[in-house]
Design a protein around this motif. Structure first.
Motif, short mmCIF file in Angstrom:
data_model
loop_
_atom_site.label_atom_id
_atom_site.label_comp_id
_atom_site.label_asym_id
_atom_site.label_seq_id
_atom_site.Cartn_x
_atom_site.Cartn_y
_atom_site.Cartn_z
N PRO A 77 0.86 -56.95 25.30
CA PRO A 77 0.54 -56.35 24.01
C PRO A 77 -0.94 -56.48 23.67
O PRO A 77 -1.60 -57.45 24.04
CB PRO A 77 1.41 -57.15 23.03
N GLN A 78 -1.45 -55.49 22.94
CA GLN A 78 -2.88 -55.49 22.63
C GLN A 78 -3.28 -56.68 21.77
O GLN A 78 -4.40 -57.17 21.87
CB GLN A 78 -3.23 -54.19 21.91
N ASP A 79 -2.34 -57.17 20.90
CA ASP A 79 -2.74 -58.26 20.02
C ASP A 79 -2.95 -59.57 20.76
O ASP A 79 -3.46 -60.53 20.20
CB ASP A 79 -1.73 -58.44 18.89
N THR A 80 -2.52 -59.66 22.03
CA THR A 80 -2.79 -60.86 22.81
C THR A 80 -4.18 -60.81 23.44
O THR A 80 -4.63 -61.82 23.96
CB THR A 80 -1.76 -61.02 23.92
N ARG A 81 -4.82 -59.65 23.44
CA ARG A 81 -6.16 -59.47 23.96
C ARG A 81 -6.23 -59.79 25.45
O ARG A 81 -7.27 -60.15 25.96
CB ARG A 81 -7.18 -60.32 23.18
N ARG A 82 -5.13 -59.64 26.15
CA ARG A 82 -5.14 -59.84 27.59
C ARG A 82 -5.25 -58.50 28.29
O ARG A 82 -4.69 -57.51 27.82
CB ARG A 82 -3.85 -60.54 28.04
N PRO A 83 -5.94 -58.45 29.43
CA PRO A 83 -6.10 -57.17 30.11
C PRO A 83 -4.82 -56.78 30.85
O PRO A 83 -3.95 -57.61 31.11
CB PRO A 83 -7.23 -57.46 31.10
N SER A 84 -4.72 -55.52 31.15
CA SER A 84 -3.67 -55.05 32.05
C SER A 84 -4.20 -55.15 33.47
O SER A 84 -5.37 -54.92 33.72
CB SER A 84 -3.29 -53.60 31.71
N PHE A 85 -3.33 -55.49 34.39
CA PHE A 85 -3.76 -55.55 35.79
C PHE A 85 -2.59 -55.16 36.67
O PHE A 85 -1.42 -55.20 36.26
CB PHE A 85 -4.32 -56.92 36.16
N TRP A 86 -2.93 -54.77 37.91
CA TRP A 86 -1.96 -54.29 38.86
C TRP A 86 -2.14 -55.04 40.18
O TRP A 86 -3.23 -55.49 40.52
CB TRP A 86 -2.15 -52.79 39.11
N TYR A 87 -1.04 -55.15 40.92
CA TYR A 87 -1.11 -55.78 42.24
C TYR A 87 0.07 -55.27 43.06
O TYR A 87 1.03 -54.69 42.53
CB TYR A 87 -1.05 -57.31 42.13
N GLY A 88 -0.01 -55.46 44.37
CA GLY A 88 1.05 -55.01 45.26
C GLY A 88 1.89 -56.17 45.75
O GLY A 88 1.38 -57.27 45.98
N LEU A 89 3.19 -55.94 45.89
CA LEU A 89 4.10 -56.93 46.47
C LEU A 89 4.65 -56.38 47.78
O LEU A 89 5.07 -55.22 47.84
CB LEU A 89 5.27 -57.22 45.52
N PRO A 90 4.69 -57.19 48.83
CA PRO A 90 5.24 -56.72 50.10
C PRO A 90 6.76 -56.68 50.05
O PRO A 90 7.40 -57.16 49.11
CB PRO A 90 4.75 -57.78 51.09
N VAL A 91 7.35 -56.11 51.08
CA VAL A 91 8.80 -56.06 51.19
C VAL A 91 9.36 -57.48 51.24
O VAL A 91 8.76 -58.38 51.84
CB VAL A 91 9.21 -55.28 52.46
N GLY A 92 10.50 -57.68 50.62
CA GLY A 92 11.14 -58.99 50.64
C GLY A 92 11.03 -59.74 49.34
O GLY A 92 11.54 -60.85 49.23
N TYR A 93 10.38 -59.13 48.32
CA TYR A 93 10.23 -59.78 47.02
C TYR A 93 10.97 -58.99 45.94
O TYR A 93 10.89 -57.76 45.89
CB TYR A 93 8.75 -59.93 46.64
N ILE A 94 11.68 -59.71 45.09
CA ILE A 94 12.39 -59.13 43.97
C ILE A 94 11.85 -59.75 42.69
O ILE A 94 11.83 -60.98 42.55
CB ILE A 94 13.90 -59.39 44.08
N SER A 95 11.39 -58.91 41.77
CA SER A 95 10.87 -59.41 40.50
C SER A 95 12.00 -60.02 39.68
O SER A 95 13.10 -59.47 39.57
CB SER A 95 10.21 -58.28 39.71
N MET A 96 11.72 -61.18 39.10
CA MET A 96 12.72 -61.91 38.32
C MET A 96 12.36 -61.89 36.84
O MET A 96 11.18 -61.90 36.47
CB MET A 96 12.80 -63.36 38.80
N ASP A 97 13.38 -61.87 36.02
CA ASP A 97 13.21 -61.93 34.57
C ASP A 97 13.11 -63.39 34.16
O ASP A 97 13.99 -64.20 34.49
CB ASP A 97 14.40 -61.26 33.89
N LEU A 98 12.05 -63.75 33.45
CA LEU A 98 11.88 -65.14 33.03
C LEU A 98 12.81 -65.51 31.89
O LEU A 98 12.98 -66.70 31.59
CB LEU A 98 10.42 -65.38 32.62
N ASN A 99 13.37 -64.52 31.23
CA ASN A 99 14.35 -64.77 30.17
C ASN A 99 15.54 -63.84 30.38
O ASN A 99 15.81 -62.95 29.57
CB ASN A 99 13.73 -64.52 28.79
N PRO A 100 16.26 -64.04 31.48
CA PRO A 100 17.33 -63.09 31.82
C PRO A 100 18.54 -63.22 30.90
O PRO A 100 18.91 -64.34 30.50
CB PRO A 100 17.69 -63.50 33.25
N PRO A 101 19.16 -62.11 30.54
CA PRO A 101 20.41 -62.17 29.77
C PRO A 101 21.54 -62.70 30.64
O PRO A 101 21.48 -62.68 31.87
CB PRO A 101 20.65 -60.70 29.38
N THR A 102 22.58 -63.18 30.00
CA THR A 102 23.72 -63.76 30.72
C THR A 102 24.32 -62.76 31.70
O THR A 102 24.68 -63.12 32.83
CB THR A 102 24.79 -64.22 29.72
#
Length: 234
Positions: A8-33
């Protein structure tokens, strides 16, 4: 795989991008049940050997997720790759922001300078497309579970931790890329993966190739960060 991190803009943090190789699955840090139950059901459907390794990786993730949530972690990915023994190696990759009291570029330059002088063992400077950075790697005791101490006997005793830090361009923060694996014998491989991801880090949307920021139309070959991502991870 290209991953974008936009806060969010109010955090004043930049947006950034990066690449992940095959074999990685993004995880939710606050996953629902419901999401956790789905992951557990997927693990149950794996063959015995794969299920054991996947369960081990999930327990490692669960053991450190509380620490991630309190340390400005913005993204987390779980990795699993086959090894020469016919099994699987596991890892956890995170991206976080670290506030600095002064110029982040000067902080990185100072740490990189200490690494060049040999004052900080296990640390070395890096010249990255996104700017000057540094790599730090250590062998550390593995985190233990206080809520479920009975799981500690199934967790690894030590982990390899690799960290790459790069100065954010417009805020007093460092962008910190971290790779952790309990497979100490594969530390060299995971260091190379971490360095490959760090080379794809960009503060410019790789899908935007025109000077005015509009998405490129009809582009056949990637340029800039997009080309770096393709070179590193196909």
């Amino acid at each position: 795989m290209t991953v974008s991190t936009t806060t969010p803009q109010d955090t004043r943090r930049p947006s950034f991008w990066y690449g992940l190789p095959v074999g990685y699955i993004s995880m939710d840090l606050n996953p629902p049940t419901e999401q956790l139950l789905e992951v557990i059901n997927q693990l149950r459907g794996l063959p015995d050997g794969q299920r054991e390794e996947a369960d081990r990786a999930l327990r490692l993730y669960a053991g450190i997720v509380n620490q991630l949530n309190t340390n400005r972690v913005q993204a987390c990915a779980l990795g699993m790759h086959p090894n020469d023994a016919g099994g699987y190696t596991t890892s956890v990759f995170t991206v976080s922001t670290l506030p600095t009291s002064g110029s982040p570029k000067l902080v990185v330059a100072g740490l990189a300078g200490s690494a060049s002088d040999g004052k900080d063992e296990g640390t070395r400077p890096l010249e990255l497309p996104s700017g000057l950075g540094y790599l730090s790697e250590k062998r550390l005791p593995a985190p233990r579970s206080s809520r479920r101490p009975e799981l500690n006997d199934t967790l690894p005793s030590h982990i390899w931790q690799g960290i790459v830090a790069v100065a954010a361009p417009s805020t007093p923060e460092l962008i910190v890329l971290q790779m952790v694996t309990p497979d100490l014998d594969s530390a060299d491989d995971y260091r190379n993966i971490l360095l490959g991801i760090s080379r794809t880090l960009t503060f410019t949307d790789p899908e935007r190739a025109t000077a005015d920021g509009r998405p490129a139309q009809g582009s056949e070959a990637p340029t800039g960060a997009a080309a770096v991502m393709r070179n590193d991870f196909g």
